[in-house]
Scaffold this motif. Structure first.
Motif, mmCIF file in Angstrom:
data_model
loop_
_atom_site.group_PDB
_atom_site.id
_atom_site.type_symbol
_atom_site.label_atom_id
_atom_site.label_comp_id
_atom_site.label_asym_id
_atom_site.label_seq_id
_atom_site.Cartn_x
_atom_site.Cartn_y
_atom_site.Cartn_z
ATOM 1 N N ASP A 114 0.822 -1.208 0.000
ATOM 2 C CA ASP A 114 0.000 0.000 0.000
ATOM 3 C C ASP A 114 0.859 1.263 0.000
ATOM 4 O OD1 ASP A 114 -2.301 -1.516 0.019
ATOM 5 O OD2 ASP A 114 -2.572 -1.379 2.195
ATOM 6 N N TYR A 115 1.981 1.221 0.673
ATOM 7 C CA TYR A 115 2.861 2.381 0.774
ATOM 8 C C TYR A 115 3.584 2.668 -0.542
ATOM 9 C CZ TYR A 115 6.672 5.366 2.393
ATOM 10 O OH TYR A 115 7.562 6.394 2.549
ATOM 11 N N ARG A 154 0.965 3.013 -5.938
ATOM 12 C CA ARG A 154 -0.183 3.903 -6.097
ATOM 13 C C ARG A 154 -1.148 3.383 -7.169
ATOM 14 N NH1 ARG A 154 0.387 10.280 -7.604
ATOM 15 N NH2 ARG A 154 -1.821 10.734 -7.616
ATOM 16 N N HIS A 155 -0.593 2.844 -8.263
ATOM 17 C CA HIS A 155 -1.390 2.324 -9.385
ATOM 18 C C HIS A 155 -1.029 0.849 -9.594
ATOM 19 C CE1 HIS A 155 -0.756 6.700 -10.310
ATOM 20 N NE2 HIS A 155 -2.065 6.636 -10.323
ATOM 21 N N THR A 209 2.001 -0.883 -12.261
ATOM 22 C CA THR A 209 3.271 -0.938 -11.539
ATOM 23 C C THR A 209 3.968 -2.265 -11.784
ATOM 24 O OG1 THR A 209 2.448 0.556 -9.841
ATOM 25 C CG2 THR A 209 4.321 -0.808 -9.242
ATOM 26 N N ASP A 240 6.292 2.877 -11.866
ATOM 27 C CA ASP A 240 4.879 3.156 -12.117
ATOM 28 C C ASP A 240 4.733 3.744 -13.524
ATOM 29 O OD1 ASP A 240 2.237 4.133 -12.167
ATOM 30 O OD2 ASP A 240 2.279 4.641 -10.038
ATOM 31 N N GLU A 255 2.416 7.169 -13.886
ATOM 32 C CA GLU A 255 2.928 8.483 -13.504
ATOM 33 C C GLU A 255 3.491 9.197 -14.728
ATOM 34 O OE1 GLU A 255 2.951 10.142 -10.563
ATOM 35 O OE2 GLU A 255 1.824 8.514 -9.605
ATOM 36 N N THR A 300 9.428 5.030 -8.575
ATOM 37 C CA THR A 300 8.811 5.689 -7.421
ATOM 38 C C THR A 300 9.486 5.309 -6.112
ATOM 39 O OG1 THR A 300 7.143 3.951 -7.273
ATOM 40 C CG2 THR A 300 6.575 5.934 -8.547
#
Length: 143
Positions: free
Chosen positions: A44-45, A48-49, A53, A77, A80, A133
């Motif tokens: 989760d940290y 984001r996608h 990813t 990612d 992004e 990321t």
């Protein structure tokens, strides 16, 4: 820098671990506090996608001054939008590389090791495959 593509696991249940709210001083020690703020799931940290990813294992030393070392795991990612200063996975003439993307004053793929020369790509031939990321590296060599 050579890259090894790694795929995220499918339907992995959350793997949470205690997350302490106190900051760890990198200067003088501070009194330790036994206060767990919450649980932290690195998935989760770091992601984001999820559907955009992927992970790569880096090889080489062209980014070592940027704390990206041989064997590090990169979280990339594709969703992004690359911005000035991002570390990106790029392709030039069919070859993949990881470099810092500089958009001004002109397009440059900048290594982060003075031994390596900057790359001045033709914008029409440059393909960005994602923005790095997160960089995960071990503090002890385990390979």
């Amino acid at each position: 820098m050579k890259l090894q593509l790694l795929r995220p696991g499918k339907e992995i249940p959350p793997q949470t671990h205690p997350f302490f709210s106190d900051l760890a001083s990198c200067g003088f020690p501070s009194p330790a506090q036994d206060y767990v703020e919450s649980d932290l799931d690195l998935h989760d940290y770091c992601i984001r996608h999820p559907s955009a990813t992927y992970y790569l294992r880096a090889s080489g030393d062209s980014m070592s001054d940027g704390s990206l070392f041989n064997g590090d795991l990169l979280v990339v990612d594709c969703a992004e939008k690359p911005q000035h200063g991002d570390i990106v996975v790029a392709s030039l003439q069919g070859e993949f590389t990881v470099k810092r993307l500089l958009l001004r004053p002109r397009l440059i793929l900048q290594p982060m090791n003075a031994v390596w020369a900057p790359i001045y790509p033709d914008p029409n031939e440059l393909e960005i495959f994602g923005v790095v990321t997160h960089i995960i590296h071990r503090t002890r060599e385990m390979y």
